[in-house]
Motif scaffolding. Structure first.
Motif, PDB file in Angstrom:
ATOM      1  N   ASP A  44       0.840  -1.206   0.000  1.00 60.10           N
ATOM      2  CA  ASP A  44       0.000   0.000   0.000  1.00 60.10           C
ATOM      3  C   ASP A  44       0.871   1.250   0.000  1.00 60.10           C
ATOM      4  O   ASP A  44       2.100   1.167   0.026  1.00 60.10           O
ATOM      5  N   ASP A  45       0.205   2.388  -0.047  1.00 63.36           N
ATOM      6  CA  ASP A  45       0.935   3.649  -0.219  1.00 63.36           C
ATOM      7  C   ASP A  45       1.957   3.904   0.889  1.00 63.36           C
ATOM      8  O   ASP A  45       3.070   4.359   0.625  1.00 63.36           O
ATOM      9  N   ASP A  46       1.578   3.608   2.124  1.00 61.96           N
ATOM     10  CA  ASP A  46       2.498   3.856   3.242  1.00 61.96           C
ATOM     11  C   ASP A  46       3.735   2.967   3.152  1.00 61.96           C
ATOM     12  O   ASP A  46       4.857   3.418   3.407  1.00 61.96           O
ATOM     13  N   GLU A  47       3.515   1.683   2.780  1.00 66.86           N
ATOM     14  CA  GLU A  47       4.657   0.770   2.659  1.00 66.86           C
ATOM     15  C   GLU A  47       5.594   1.232   1.540  1.00 66.86           C
ATOM     16  O   GLU A  47       6.815   1.195   1.675  1.00 66.86           O
ATOM     17  N   LEU A  48       4.981   1.673   0.426  1.00 74.52           N
ATOM     18  CA  LEU A  48       5.794   2.156  -0.685  1.00 74.52           C
ATOM     19  C   LEU A  48       6.603   3.380  -0.260  1.00 74.52           C
ATOM     20  O   LEU A  48       7.778   3.509  -0.607  1.00 74.52           O
ATOM     21  N   SER A  49       5.960   4.277   0.506  1.00 75.66           N
ATOM     22  CA  SER A  49       6.663   5.480   0.964  1.00 75.66           C
ATOM     23  C   SER A  49       7.851   5.091   1.839  1.00 75.66           C
ATOM     24  O   SER A  49       8.954   5.633   1.683  1.00 75.66           O
ATOM     25  N   ALA A  50       7.615   4.163   2.751  1.00 72.12           N
ATOM     26  CA  ALA A  50       8.683   3.738   3.650  1.00 72.12           C
ATOM     27  C   ALA A  50       9.812   3.085   2.857  1.00 72.12           C
ATOM     28  O   ALA A  50      11.002   3.302   3.125  1.00 72.12           O
ATOM     29  N   LEU A  51       9.435   2.283   1.847  1.00 67.59           N
ATOM     30  CA  LEU A  51      10.445   1.595   1.038  1.00 67.59           C
ATOM     31  C   LEU A  51      11.240   2.599   0.194  1.00 67.59           C
ATOM     32  O   LEU A  51      12.456   2.481   0.042  1.00 67.59           O
ATOM     33  N   ARG A  52      10.548   3.589  -0.356  1.00 70.35           N
ATOM     34  CA  ARG A  52      11.227   4.668  -1.096  1.00 70.35           C
ATOM     35  C   ARG A  52      12.251   5.332  -0.202  1.00 70.35           C
ATOM     36  O   ARG A  52      13.377   5.586  -0.590  1.00 70.35           O
ATOM     37  N   ASN A  53      11.817   5.605   1.026  1.00 65.56           N
ATOM     38  CA  ASN A  53      12.688   6.293   1.965  1.00 65.56           C
ATOM     39  C   ASN A  53      13.920   5.456   2.287  1.00 65.56           C
ATOM     40  O   ASN A  53      15.027   5.960   2.390  1.00 65.56           O
ATOM     41  N   ALA A  54      13.705   4.148   2.422  1.00 62.90           N
ATOM     42  CA  ALA A  54      14.797   3.282   2.865  1.00 62.90           C
ATOM     43  C   ALA A  54      15.691   2.832   1.713  1.00 62.90           C
ATOM     44  O   ALA A  54      16.904   2.709   1.877  1.00 62.90           O
ATOM     45  N   SER A  55      15.117   2.595   0.527  1.00 65.02           N
ATOM     46  CA  SER A  55      15.867   1.882  -0.509  1.00 65.02           C
ATOM     47  C   SER A  55      16.234   2.692  -1.732  1.00 65.02           C
ATOM     48  O   SER A  55      17.094   2.281  -2.505  1.00 65.02           O
ATOM     49  N   ILE A  56      15.542   3.822  -1.960  1.00 64.40           N
ATOM     50  CA  ILE A  56      15.767   4.566  -3.197  1.00 64.40           C
ATOM     51  C   ILE A  56      16.333   5.951  -2.897  1.00 64.40           C
ATOM     52  O   ILE A  56      15.847   6.638  -2.002  1.00 64.40           O
ATOM     53  N   GLY A  57      17.376   6.335  -3.647  1.00 65.99           N
ATOM     54  CA  GLY A  57      17.870   7.702  -3.563  1.00 65.99           C
ATOM     55  C   GLY A  57      17.680   8.361  -4.914  1.00 65.99           C
ATOM     56  O   GLY A  57      18.195   7.876  -5.917  1.00 65.99           O
ATOM     57  N   PHE A  58      16.900   9.451  -4.931  1.00 67.73           N
ATOM     58  CA  PHE A  58      16.597  10.116  -6.200  1.00 67.73           C
ATOM     59  C   PHE A  58      17.569  11.263  -6.490  1.00 67.73           C
ATOM     60  O   PHE A  58      17.875  12.057  -5.609  1.00 67.73           O
ATOM     61  N   VAL A  59      17.997  11.343  -7.767  1.00 61.30           N
ATOM     62  CA  VAL A  59      18.693  12.547  -8.244  1.00 61.30           C
ATOM     63  C   VAL A  59      17.966  12.976  -9.508  1.00 61.30           C
ATOM     64  O   VAL A  59      17.752  12.169 -10.411  1.00 61.30           O
ATOM     65  N   PHE A  60      17.516  14.237  -9.526  1.00 57.46           N
ATOM     66  CA  PHE A  60      16.712  14.710 -10.651  1.00 57.46           C
ATOM     67  C   PHE A  60      17.513  15.644 -11.548  1.00 57.46           C
ATOM     68  O   PHE A  60      18.486  16.262 -11.123  1.00 57.46           O
ATOM     69  N   GLN A  61      17.015  15.781 -12.785  1.00 59.54           N
ATOM     70  CA  GLN A  61      17.668  16.676 -13.736  1.00 59.54           C
ATOM     71  C   GLN A  61      17.712  18.108 -13.200  1.00 59.54           C
ATOM     72  O   GLN A  61      18.739  18.767 -13.258  1.00 59.54           O
ATOM     73  N   ILE A  81      19.649   1.664  -3.979  1.00 59.59           N
ATOM     74  CA  ILE A  81      19.839   2.094  -5.365  1.00 59.59           C
ATOM     75  C   ILE A  81      19.785   3.608  -5.453  1.00 59.59           C
ATOM     76  O   ILE A  81      18.908   4.243  -4.854  1.00 59.59           O
ATOM     77  N   LEU A  82      20.727   4.159  -6.236  1.00 60.10           N
ATOM     78  CA  LEU A  82      20.670   5.580  -6.568  1.00 60.10           C
ATOM     79  C   LEU A  82      20.006   5.669  -7.932  1.00 60.10           C
ATOM     80  O   LEU A  82      20.453   5.037  -8.889  1.00 60.10           O
ATOM     81  N   LEU A  83      18.928   6.432  -8.000  1.00 63.13           N
ATOM     82  CA  LEU A  83      18.167   6.536  -9.236  1.00 63.13           C
ATOM     83  C   LEU A  83      18.322   7.956  -9.761  1.00 63.13           C
ATOM     84  O   LEU A  83      17.829   8.897  -9.157  1.00 63.13           O
ATOM     85  N   ALA A  84      19.052   8.106 -10.874  1.00 59.95           N
ATOM     86  CA  ALA A  84      19.347   9.446 -11.373  1.00 59.95           C
ATOM     87  C   ALA A  84      18.670   9.648 -12.718  1.00 59.95           C
ATOM     88  O   ALA A  84      18.895   8.888 -13.658  1.00 59.95           O
ATOM     89  N   ASP A  85      17.831  10.659 -12.790  1.00 61.17           N
ATOM     90  CA  ASP A  85      17.097  10.965 -14.022  1.00 61.17           C
ATOM     91  C   ASP A  85      17.741  12.173 -14.683  1.00 61.17           C
ATOM     92  O   ASP A  85      17.581  13.287 -14.214  1.00 61.17           O
ATOM     93  N   GLU A  86      18.488  11.921 -15.758  1.00 63.99           N
ATOM     94  CA  GLU A  86      19.203  12.999 -16.458  1.00 63.99           C
ATOM     95  C   GLU A  86      19.981  13.865 -15.475  1.00 63.99           C
ATOM     96  O   GLU A  86      19.804  15.084 -15.436  1.00 63.99           O
TER      97      GLU A  86
END
Lengths: 249, 395
Positions: free
Chosen positions: A86-103, A175-180
């Protein structure tokens, strides 16, 4: 959760897409953006995804970043299927597992550099002092500790992207996720940012996925993929260098 | 302190400060609402206390009996002193002080003549009207038809201004008669009395019968017998006078009756205040909601970024709720300040005893935060439900 692999062992899969499809319905017309994407990402990979605009790069990025869900197919992160969350689990997982870098960096304009970096820790419920200490340390790591108390509008493009990278890494994501990530930077600064990625990848086994349409950026990644017509394929490394960076869409 | 709470508060303050004009406008709405409610409640409470104090000063067992204009023929109804005193034979009445009134001028040596009220009264008047002697003595029943008088404080002050030091024993001329001063009254607020004793000269009723042009009794102050219900007494007194003087118009008022009426009025007043305050709060609240909706739509990208960094919907919702509560609370505090200020000013103007009603202050702050939550909820909910992908793209 996976333990860090010991030296010499086979690297583990941390992210796996199986026949991922995504379609959008605009009125009666259904547009299929992703048509069965398969991808395994191993710990320590530095992987680039190239492709022309409109080919589904952003959609793939949003799915990889847990901001969007596939229409069909499966997505495993650290062995967990995310489709059932669900949305809360996804938010927690985003926080723990994904690092965003945006253009366009996407720093919060009213916060200082270190406050921006501390945001992911804030959502983990850490105490202020701890969050600040870790944010400052991370800023030092990406070489911008001296600017910790500057606000984004007091920083250059390259400096802002370093702050954004520090923010992406402060929570020690899988994971580091870099978009452009270099799309808004000049050639020289792009190079510095890519060198930073390469160094973090080499020294700390940072797993990185970089979405780009810049061949020079893709060339610096050990694994190169290309997305075309909603299908992802491992691409041959480009032979000819010297392509101008930051070619616009 | 958790970083989240600290960050939320800081973010709320800085976001509100960033949009100064908009924030200020919404703030003014709520502040006026809260301020006016507080001012009105406080002034209402103070005014009521003031009136009650005036009633209670005389005692709640006091009846005021007056005889009105009667019939188409006009003219004042009146009774004789004996008829008036006869009212004490009723079981409901413990004591009565009938008095006759005459307006006159009295001459001060070398100065302009002064308007005074001459009260022809019995020895019971001071007790029933709570009149206190400063020097000398009250009129007594033994002063039958003597030209003695007791003077009010303003009359005394006027005499002292002419250089007379010892007033008791001094002779003054009023309306062609010379009276000897036997007592000086203490300054007494008018309160609920029908006459201002400070500007009065009291003479024995028997003397008044001889010198007043109209010596009839128009007013009586009476005291209820202990344990008598005021409504019963009012009816009995009315019956008594109508029996001895058919067709007389009697008006009987009791302090309790007036207090009851006042409580009724206060309830009406409170209802009115409630509606006025409610409407201004509603208007202010809509202002807050507007500010928050604009804020949410301007910060779509920020919401997207925060969601990407791991904020749950609840986190976004509380961030915006905190912001709207901070805004409303700031307005509430300003409103409380303004309300207390206005109350103080009104008290200065009316000479009432100023005090801060803690109930009003608590109500103001409480209502302000409640308004923040109520009117901030929908914008915060919208912010929380934004799709992260759409939000990240910005507007």
């Amino acid at each position: 959760m996976d333990q860090k692999d010991n030296e010499g062992q086979e690297a583990s899969v941390i992210l796996s897409l199986v026949d991922v499809r995504k379609s959008y319905a605009t009125g009666p017309v259904v547009a299929e953006i992703l048509r069965g994407v398969r991808l395994d990402v191993y710990r320590g990979d530095l992987l680039s995804i190239m492709g022309p605009s409109g080919c589904g790069k952003s959609t793939l990025m949003n799915i990889l970043g847990l901001l969007d869900q596939p229409t069909s197919g499966s997505f495993f992160l650290n062995g967990r299927e995310i489709g059932a969350m669900d949305d809360d689990e996804l938010s927690a997982l985003r926080n723990a597992s994904i690092g965003f870098v945006f253009q366009s960096f996407h720093l919060l304009p009213r916060l200082t550099a270190w406050e921006n970096v501390a945001v992911p820790l804030v959502y983990r419920g850490l105490a202020s002092a701890t969050a600040q200490r870790r944010a400052l340390k991370q800023l030092d790591k990406v070489g911008i500790g001296a600017r910790a108390n500057h606000r984004p509008d007091q920083l250059s493009g390259g400096q802002r992207q370093r702050v954004a990278i520090a923010r992406a890494l402060v929570g020690e994501p899988d994971i580091l996720l870099a978009d452009e990530p270099t799309g808004a930077l000049d050639a020289e600064t792009s190079d510095e940012i890519m060198q930073l990625f390469a160094r973090l990848n080499a020294e700390e086994r940072l797993t990185g996925i970089i979405i780009t349409h810049d061949r020079e950026v893709a060339r610096q990644c050990a694994r190169r993929t290309r997305i075309s017509d909603g299908v992802l394929s491992e691409a041959e490394p480009p032979r000819g260098a010297g392509h101008a960076p930051g070619t616009g869409d | 302190m958790l970083a989240l709470a600290q960050a939320n508060l800081k973010e709320a303050a800085s976001s509100l400060l960033a949009a100064k004009q908009r924030t200020l406008l919404a703030l003014v709405g709520i502040a006026i609402g809260i301020g006016s409610v507080i001012a009105m409640i406080s002034v209402g409470v103070i005014a009521r206390d003031e009136a009650l104090r005036q009633f209670q000063e005389l005692g709640t067992d006091i009846l005021t009996i007056t005889f009105q204009h009667s019939g188409p023929a006009g003219g004042l109804s009146a009774v004789t002193p004996d008829e008036a005193l006869g009212v004490t034979r009723l079981a409901a009445i413990a004591a009565a002080a009938p008095y006759a009134v005459s307006y006159a001028q009295f001459a001060l040596p070398g100065r302009e003549a002064k308007d005074v009220m001459l009260l022809g009264a019995t020895a019971t008047l001071p007790d029933l009207n709570k009149l206190k002697i400063e020097t000398g003595r009250h009129i007594s029943d033994l002063d039958l038809r003597r030209y003695f008088c007791v003077i009010g404080s303003e009359v005394a002050a006027a005499l002292r201004a002419t250089g007379i030091q010892r007033l008791v024993g001094e002779a003054i001329e009023v309306a062609g008669s010379v009276y000897t001063i036997v007592g000086v009254l203490r300054r007494t607020p008018k309160g609920m009395r029908d006459f201002d004793v400070n500007h009065s000269i009291i003479v024995p009723l028997s003397t008044a019968q001889r010198v007043f042009r109209q010596p009839e009794i128009h007013s009586i102050t009476a005291r209820l017998s202990p344990g008598t219900y005021h409504v019963t007494a009012e009816l009995k007194v009315g019956d008594y006078f109508r029996r001895i003087s058919p067709g007389i118009e009697v008006r009987v008022r009791s302090a309790e009756h007036l207090i009851e009426q006042m409580h009724k009025q206060m309830r009406l007043f409170a209802l009115l205040l409630g509606s006025v305050g409610g409407i201004s709060l509603l208007v202010g609240g809509i202002g807050v909601m507007n500010v928050m909706l604009v804020s949410v739509s301007e910060r779509r990208r920020e919401i997207g970024i925060r969601r990407a960094l791991g904020a749950r919907r609840m986190d976004i919702q509380s961030q915006f709720l905190i912001e709207s509560v901070v805004l409303s609370l700031a307005a509430g505090v300003i409103g409380v300040g303004a309300g207390v200020g206005v109350t103080w000013a009104i008290c200065q103007f009316t000479d009432w005893a100023f005090r801060i009603s803690m109930l009003a202050v608590g109500l103001g702050v409480g209502v302000a935060s409640a308004a923040g939550v109520f009117f901030g909820f929908y914008p915060a909910y919208r912010a929380a439900r934004l799709d992260p992908v759409t939000a990240l793209r910005g507007s």
